[in-house]
Design a protein around this motif. Sequence first.
Motif, PDB file in Angstrom:
ATOM      1  N   TYR B  60       0.831  -1.208   0.000  1.00  0.00           N
ATOM      2  CA  TYR B  60       0.000   0.000   0.000  1.00  0.00           C
ATOM      3  C   TYR B  60       0.863   1.254   0.000  1.00  0.00           C
ATOM      4  O   TYR B  60       0.631   2.194  -0.756  1.00  0.00           O
ATOM      5  CB  TYR B  60      -0.924   0.021   1.225  1.00  0.00           C
ATOM      6  CG  TYR B  60      -2.268  -0.621   0.974  1.00  0.00           C
ATOM      7  CD1 TYR B  60      -3.267   0.056   0.284  1.00  0.00           C
ATOM      8  CD2 TYR B  60      -2.541  -1.904   1.433  1.00  0.00           C
ATOM      9  CE1 TYR B  60      -4.502  -0.529   0.057  1.00  0.00           C
ATOM     10  CE2 TYR B  60      -3.775  -2.497   1.212  1.00  0.00           C
ATOM     11  CZ  TYR B  60      -4.754  -1.807   0.526  1.00  0.00           C
ATOM     12  OH  TYR B  60      -5.967  -2.387   0.301  1.00  0.00           O
ATOM     13  N   GLU B  64       1.142   4.042  -2.960  1.00  0.00           N
ATOM     14  CA  GLU B  64       0.844   5.430  -2.645  1.00  0.00           C
ATOM     15  C   GLU B  64       1.994   6.329  -3.103  1.00  0.00           C
ATOM     16  O   GLU B  64       1.788   7.374  -3.729  1.00  0.00           O
ATOM     17  CB  GLU B  64       0.643   5.572  -1.130  1.00  0.00           C
ATOM     18  CG  GLU B  64      -0.026   6.867  -0.713  1.00  0.00           C
ATOM     19  CD  GLU B  64      -1.350   7.085  -1.427  1.00  0.00           C
ATOM     20  OE1 GLU B  64      -2.109   6.110  -1.590  1.00  0.00           O
ATOM     21  OE2 GLU B  64      -1.609   8.239  -1.849  1.00  0.00           O
ATOM     22  N   SER B  67       2.121   6.687  -6.749  1.00  0.00           N
ATOM     23  CA  SER B  67       1.054   7.596  -7.169  1.00  0.00           C
ATOM     24  C   SER B  67       1.512   9.044  -7.084  1.00  0.00           C
ATOM     25  O   SER B  67       1.308   9.831  -8.004  1.00  0.00           O
ATOM     26  CB  SER B  67      -0.177   7.442  -6.274  1.00  0.00           C
ATOM     27  OG  SER B  67      -0.959   6.364  -6.693  1.00  0.00           O
ATOM     28  N   LYS B  74      -3.982   6.064  -9.725  1.00  0.00           N
ATOM     29  CA  LYS B  74      -4.912   5.310  -8.892  1.00  0.00           C
ATOM     30  C   LYS B  74      -6.298   5.536  -9.470  1.00  0.00           C
ATOM     31  O   LYS B  74      -6.728   6.683  -9.596  1.00  0.00           O
ATOM     32  CB  LYS B  74      -4.807   5.881  -7.481  1.00  0.00           C
ATOM     33  CG  LYS B  74      -5.517   5.137  -6.391  1.00  0.00           C
ATOM     34  CD  LYS B  74      -5.155   5.829  -5.061  1.00  0.00           C
ATOM     35  CE  LYS B  74      -5.849   5.193  -3.873  1.00  0.00           C
ATOM     36  NZ  LYS B  74      -5.459   5.873  -2.607  1.00  0.00           N
TER      37      LYS B  74
END
Lengths: 154, 154
Positions: B60, B64, B67, B74
């Motif tokens: 995760y 992130e 991103s 995303k």
Amino acid sequence: MEHRLERIKKQLHSQSYKLTPQREATVRVLLENEADHLSAEDVYLLVKEKAPEIGLATVYRTLELLSELKVVDKINFGDGVSRYDLRKEGAEHFHHHLVCTECGAVEEIEEDLLGEVEKIVEKDWKFQVKDHRLTFHGICKVCQEITVKTGTSK
Amino acid sequence: MEHRLERIKKQLHSQSYKLTPQREATVRVLLENEADHLSAEDVYLLVKEKAPEIGLATVYRTLELLSELKVVDKINFGDGVSRYDLRKEGAEHFHHHLVCTECGAVEEIEEDLLGEVEKIVEKDWKFQVKDHRLTFHGICKVCQEITVKTGTSK
DNA sequence: TATTATTTTGTAATGATTATCAATTACAGA
DNA sequence: TCTGTAATTGATAATCATTACAAAATAATA
Ligand SMILES: [Mn+2]
Ligand SMILES: [Mn+2]
Ligand SMILES: [Zn+2]
Ligand SMILES: [Zn+2]
């Protein structure tokens, strides 16, 4: 307002759903806040002001139902919640959005700007377009002016 | 492949992030599955095959991070999960998607079809476009043929 | 090597959404 | 109007994706 409510009522009836008091209260909240992009929780709190006995589950169910009927569109702006957006009267497609990455403001474009693009997609990709989702990310008018004045470039 | 990994490595370094083994494994999975639209869980399971010791939280965090660096975008197709989509090499904007409402297939359009539309938005709405999200919903080529053959109109 | 900052892991906590079920309401037929 | 049935609701529990946390590991720095 009443006119649009009537129309939605007919749409429900045509699929043999009823416009219950809870559903009506929910639709009214959506109509009265058309400019906003409310989450289920937002809708729940607003409906509660008029009809305090309503349950959160009912709001979720109603929004889901309205989604199926294409009365509202369920959208996701990337924060953790779904938001529910009334279709514009008579609109065949979902309207577009401008999301400001500086201040978070969401502006709407009702005009359908994708006619030509859809033709290309149908022709070159052999994809039969039924609907679309278009969101632009960038700097809104207000934030552009702030940047110019203060020299804030971020 | 290695080339793109190198580029991503440099991008990380330029923001003083490291390409740790876990991050590298994650990026490799994304590169090897570029055609798909993987959820964090999907990525986690695939990375685990090569690097069983990796934790879900790390996946995760890595997604992130990627991103933020604009290495991946995303997206949310309306099922309950976020999906992570590699930017095409050198692409300035996010690519478009065609989602089939019959079979769920997701096709990609790498070509940027929004040039003209963005000009209009900048001019008429005074909105400075930085990026966009465009998804068409409709019937894919395969499902159109099935409909023709079987007469299934749904 | 000692010190400090970064990263990772496993797990607990969070929070939006969905499922469940008993109670209420609307509806159709007798 | 009464009665049985289907639809709807509301309270709450369950689910499940994502995030927060704290201790351990790793890397960078002096
Ligand atoms: Mn809108
Ligand atoms: Mn894609
Ligand atoms: Zn703004
Ligand atoms: Zn299809």
